[in-house]
Design a protein around this motif. Structure first.
Motif, PDB file in Angstrom:
ATOM      1  N   ARG A  44       0.856  -1.177   0.000  1.00 41.57           N
ATOM      2  CA  ARG A  44       0.000   0.000   0.000  1.00 41.57           C
ATOM      3  C   ARG A  44       0.895   1.230   0.000  1.00 41.57           C
ATOM      4  O   ARG A  44       2.019   1.196   0.510  1.00 41.57           O
ATOM      5  CB  ARG A  44      -0.985   0.025   1.172  1.00 41.57           C
ATOM      6  CG  ARG A  44      -0.389   0.167   2.541  1.00 41.57           C
ATOM      7  CD  ARG A  44       0.249  -1.079   3.091  1.00 41.57           C
ATOM      8  NE  ARG A  44      -0.699  -2.065   3.610  1.00 41.57           N
ATOM      9  CZ  ARG A  44      -0.359  -3.316   3.820  1.00 41.57           C
ATOM     10  NH1 ARG A  44       0.878  -3.739   3.571  1.00 41.57           N
ATOM     11  NH2 ARG A  44      -1.243  -4.180   4.294  1.00 41.57           N
ATOM     12  N   SER A  45       0.408   2.322  -0.605  1.00 41.49           N
ATOM     13  CA  SER A  45       1.189   3.563  -0.599  1.00 41.49           C
ATOM     14  C   SER A  45       0.474   4.601   0.250  1.00 41.49           C
ATOM     15  O   SER A  45      -0.751   4.588   0.378  1.00 41.49           O
ATOM     16  CB  SER A  45       1.401   4.090  -2.019  1.00 41.49           C
ATOM     17  OG  SER A  45       0.204   4.603  -2.560  1.00 41.49           O
ATOM     18  N   ASN A  47      -0.285   8.714   1.066  1.00 37.29           N
ATOM     19  CA  ASN A  47      -0.450   9.993   0.389  1.00 37.29           C
ATOM     20  C   ASN A  47      -0.609  11.098   1.416  1.00 37.29           C
ATOM     21  O   ASN A  47      -1.090  10.852   2.529  1.00 37.29           O
ATOM     22  CB  ASN A  47      -1.699   9.962  -0.502  1.00 37.29           C
ATOM     23  CG  ASN A  47      -1.581   8.964  -1.635  1.00 37.29           C
ATOM     24  OD1 ASN A  47      -0.896   9.192  -2.603  1.00 37.29           O
ATOM     25  ND2 ASN A  47      -2.284   7.829  -1.493  1.00 37.29           N
ATOM     26  N   ALA A 126       4.112  -3.125  -5.394  1.00 39.73           N
ATOM     27  CA  ALA A 126       4.584  -1.811  -4.953  1.00 39.73           C
ATOM     28  C   ALA A 126       4.421  -0.769  -6.051  1.00 39.73           C
ATOM     29  O   ALA A 126       3.987   0.360  -5.797  1.00 39.73           O
ATOM     30  CB  ALA A 126       6.044  -1.900  -4.521  1.00 39.73           C
ATOM     31  N   GLY A 130       1.346   2.638  -5.916  1.00 35.95           N
ATOM     32  CA  GLY A 130       1.617   4.065  -5.999  1.00 35.95           C
ATOM     33  C   GLY A 130       0.667   4.825  -6.879  1.00 35.95           C
ATOM     34  O   GLY A 130       0.584   6.061  -6.808  1.00 35.95           O
ATOM     35  N   GLY A 165       5.018  12.586  -5.129  1.00 39.31           N
ATOM     36  CA  GLY A 165       4.181  11.515  -5.670  1.00 39.31           C
ATOM     37  C   GLY A 165       3.431  11.922  -6.915  1.00 39.31           C
ATOM     38  O   GLY A 165       3.585  11.321  -7.981  1.00 39.31           O
ATOM     39  N   THR A 297       6.847   4.054 -11.352  1.00 40.06           N
ATOM     40  CA  THR A 297       6.607   4.464  -9.973  1.00 40.06           C
ATOM     41  C   THR A 297       7.951   4.495  -9.270  1.00 40.06           C
ATOM     42  O   THR A 297       8.591   3.451  -9.106  1.00 40.06           O
ATOM     43  CB  THR A 297       5.671   3.496  -9.245  1.00 40.06           C
ATOM     44  OG1 THR A 297       4.369   3.520  -9.850  1.00 40.06           O
ATOM     45  CG2 THR A 297       5.538   3.871  -7.774  1.00 40.06           C
ATOM     46  N   ILE A 299      10.016   4.672  -6.033  1.00 37.59           N
ATOM     47  CA  ILE A 299       9.751   4.347  -4.638  1.00 37.59           C
ATOM     48  C   ILE A 299      10.781   5.040  -3.755  1.00 37.59           C
ATOM     49  O   ILE A 299      11.981   4.775  -3.853  1.00 37.59           O
ATOM     50  CB  ILE A 299       9.767   2.832  -4.423  1.00 37.59           C
ATOM     51  CG1 ILE A 299       8.633   2.194  -5.239  1.00 37.59           C
ATOM     52  CG2 ILE A 299       9.626   2.491  -2.941  1.00 37.59           C
ATOM     53  CD1 ILE A 299       8.611   0.683  -5.212  1.00 37.59           C
ATOM     54  N   THR A 302      10.609   1.819   1.375  1.00 38.45           N
ATOM     55  CA  THR A 302       9.698   0.701   1.626  1.00 38.45           C
ATOM     56  C   THR A 302       9.784   0.324   3.096  1.00 38.45           C
ATOM     57  O   THR A 302      10.878   0.192   3.650  1.00 38.45           O
ATOM     58  CB  THR A 302      10.068  -0.509   0.752  1.00 38.45           C
ATOM     59  OG1 THR A 302      10.019  -0.119  -0.622  1.00 38.45           O
ATOM     60  CG2 THR A 302       9.107  -1.648   0.981  1.00 38.45           C
ATOM     61  N   LYS A 323       7.125   7.748  -4.142  1.00 36.60           N
ATOM     62  CA  LYS A 323       6.091   7.173  -3.289  1.00 36.60           C
ATOM     63  C   LYS A 323       6.680   6.420  -2.102  1.00 36.60           C
ATOM     64  O   LYS A 323       7.712   5.768  -2.199  1.00 36.60           O
ATOM     65  CB  LYS A 323       5.228   6.212  -4.105  1.00 36.60           C
ATOM     66  CG  LYS A 323       4.445   6.875  -5.220  1.00 36.60           C
ATOM     67  CD  LYS A 323       3.423   7.876  -4.697  1.00 36.60           C
ATOM     68  CE  LYS A 323       2.383   7.185  -3.850  1.00 36.60           C
ATOM     69  NZ  LYS A 323       1.411   8.178  -3.277  1.00 36.60           N
ATOM     70  N   ILE A 325       6.044   3.333   0.357  1.00 33.55           N
ATOM     71  CA  ILE A 325       5.334   2.055   0.260  1.00 33.55           C
ATOM     72  C   ILE A 325       5.423   1.305   1.587  1.00 33.55           C
ATOM     73  O   ILE A 325       6.488   1.254   2.231  1.00 33.55           O
ATOM     74  CB  ILE A 325       5.938   1.180  -0.860  1.00 33.55           C
ATOM     75  CG1 ILE A 325       5.869   1.903  -2.211  1.00 33.55           C
ATOM     76  CG2 ILE A 325       5.224  -0.167  -0.931  1.00 33.55           C
ATOM     77  CD1 ILE A 325       4.480   2.184  -2.711  1.00 33.55           C
TER      78      ILE A 325
END
Length: 328
Positions: A44-45, A47, A126, A130, A165, A297, A299, A302, A323, A325
Motif C-alpha cells: 500500500r502507498s 499519500n 509496490a 503508488g 508523488g 513508480t 519508490i 519501503t 512514493k 510504500i
C-alpha cells in the motif's frame, strides 16, 4: 457461525497525533458484502491526503473511529461478495479504497468492485500501489482539468514539487507523447532525478529563480500543475501565457476565492482549484503504461507493516521522492 479470523492492522482512535498515534492491533478480517471484494494486501502507498484525514481538516472523514488509514493498495482477491462478476479469488489487482472507511494499513481490506483494476504480472504490487491517487490525479489534472492532449498540440507546462508523488507522475505523463515542453521545480538534491523523468528544464526552488518560478529559457506557461503549497497567485500570474491556467491540486480557501474572482471578472489567466476523484478506467490505463515500461513508480522508501509509523512520519515530513510504500 464460525468466528472470523484475525489480521494485523494499524489504526488511530482520534484526530491528530501524527505517527505516534498509530496503534498496532489485531482485528477481525472483514467480510465482503454486495459488490465488494476482499483483498489480501501485499503493498500500500501513503499519500498526503492520508495525513490530512488524520489532522481532521477533511470534512466528514473518517466515517468513524477507530480508523485504519490508507486507500491505495495492491494485492490478491481472496473472496468476492454477491453480484461481483469481474473478479474471482486469486486475481492480482490494484484498488483504491473508500476514504470514509479506509483499511489500507490492514492485512486485508474491502474494496468496491468498480474501484478494482486487474494487475498484470509485469507490474509489481509496490509499483501498482503508488498509482491510484497520485498517478490518477496527475493524469486527470493534465487531461481533464487542464484540457491537454498528451500527444499535442504543444503546450508549455510547469510542474511544481515535481519530485513528489503526484509531480513525478505528472512530468512523465506530460512528456509521454514527446510533444510538450515541461519545466519542473524541485529541491537541490532531486534535480538529477527530475531530469531523468524527462523534464526539459528543472528549476531549484531554493534559488531566487526557483522562488519566482522563472523558466530558464524565458517561456511563459500555458498550464501549471501545482503540487506544492505556499506560492502566491501573483507569482503564477507573472509567468503565465495570455490564457494560462494554474491547476491547484492543494487548494486552500483563498484559492477558491481567487477562482471565484476570476470567473466574475472573466479573467483569461485563471487559478483552478482541483480536487480529483480517482477513476478506475484512468487507473487501468496507467497500469497499462507501467506494464509497457512507459511510466515508472519511483519508490522513496519501503517499510514493513510492523513499522508503518516510520512510513507515516516520512510522509508527514513532506520530503519523499516519489512514493512511500508499506509492504506486508
Amino acid at each position: 457461525m464460525a468466528e472470523r479470523r484475525l489480521m494485523h492492522a494499524v489504526q488511530y482512535d482520534s484526530y491528530g497525533g501524527g505517527a505516534v498515534a498509530l496503534k498496532h492491533v489485531e482485528v477481525p478480517v472483514p467480510t465482503p458484502g454486495k459488490g465488494e471484494v476482499l483483498l489480501k494486501i501485499e503493498a500500500r502507498s501513503l499519500n498526503p491526503f492520508d495525513c490530512r484525514i488524520q489532522s481532521g481538516i477533511i470534512p466528514f472523514l473518517p466515517q468513524k473511529f477507530p480508523y485504519i488509514p490508507a486507500t491505495d493498495v495492491a494485492g490478491e482477491v481472496m473472496e468476492v461478495g454477491s453480484d461481483v462478476t469481474n473478479f474471482k479469488p486469486g486475481n492480482k489487482v490494484v484498488a483504491v479504497l473508500s476514504a470514509r472507511n479506509g483499511g489500507g494499513l490492514g492485512g486485508y481490506a474491502l474494496a468496491k468492485e468498480n474501484s478494482v483494476v486487474a494487475r498484470p504480472p509485469e507490474v509489481s504490487a509496490a509499483e501498482a500501489a503508488g498509482l491510484p491517487i497520485a498517478g490518477v490525479t496527475a493524469y486527470l489534472a493534465l487531461t481533464e482539468a487542464a484540457g491537454i492532449k498528451l500527444d499535442g498540440p504543444k503546450k508549455n507546462i510547469l510542474v511544481t514539487a515535481a519530485s513528489g508523488g503526484v509531480g513525478h507522475y505528472a512530468v512523465q505523463l506530460a512528456k509521454l507523447g514527446n510533444q510538450h515542453h515541461v519545466t519542473a521545480t524541485c529541491g537541490t538534491r532531486n534535480i538529477d532525478f527530475v531530469k531523468s523523468l524527462g523534464a526539459d528544464e528543472v528549476v531549484d526552488y531554493t534559488t531566487p529563480e526557483g522562488t519566482g518560478l522563472k523558466s530558464p529559457s524565458g517561456l511563459k506557461y500555458d498550464v501549471v500543475i501545482h503540487c506544492a503549497r505556499g506560492i502566491p497567485w501573483s507569482t503564477f500570474k507573472a509567468n503565465l501565457s495570455k490564457n494560462g491556467k494554474v491547476i491547484d491540486l492543494t487548494p486552500n480557501p483563498k484559492a477558491f476565492c481567487i477562482f471565484a474572482w476570476h470567473k466574475l471578472t472573466f479573467s483569461k489567466k485563471q487559478l483552478l482549484p482541483c480536487i480529483i476523484t480517482p477513476k478506475s478506467e484512468s487507473l487501468a490505463w496507467l497500469v497499462g503504461l507501467v506494464k509497457e515500461g512507459k511510466l515508472k513508480t519511483t519508490i522513496d522508501s519501503t517499510h514493513p507493516l510492523s513499522k508503518a509509523e516510520d512510513a507515516w512520519a516520512k510522509m508527514m515530513s513532506g520530503h519523499a521522492t516519489g512514493k512511500i510504500i508499506v509492504e506486508t
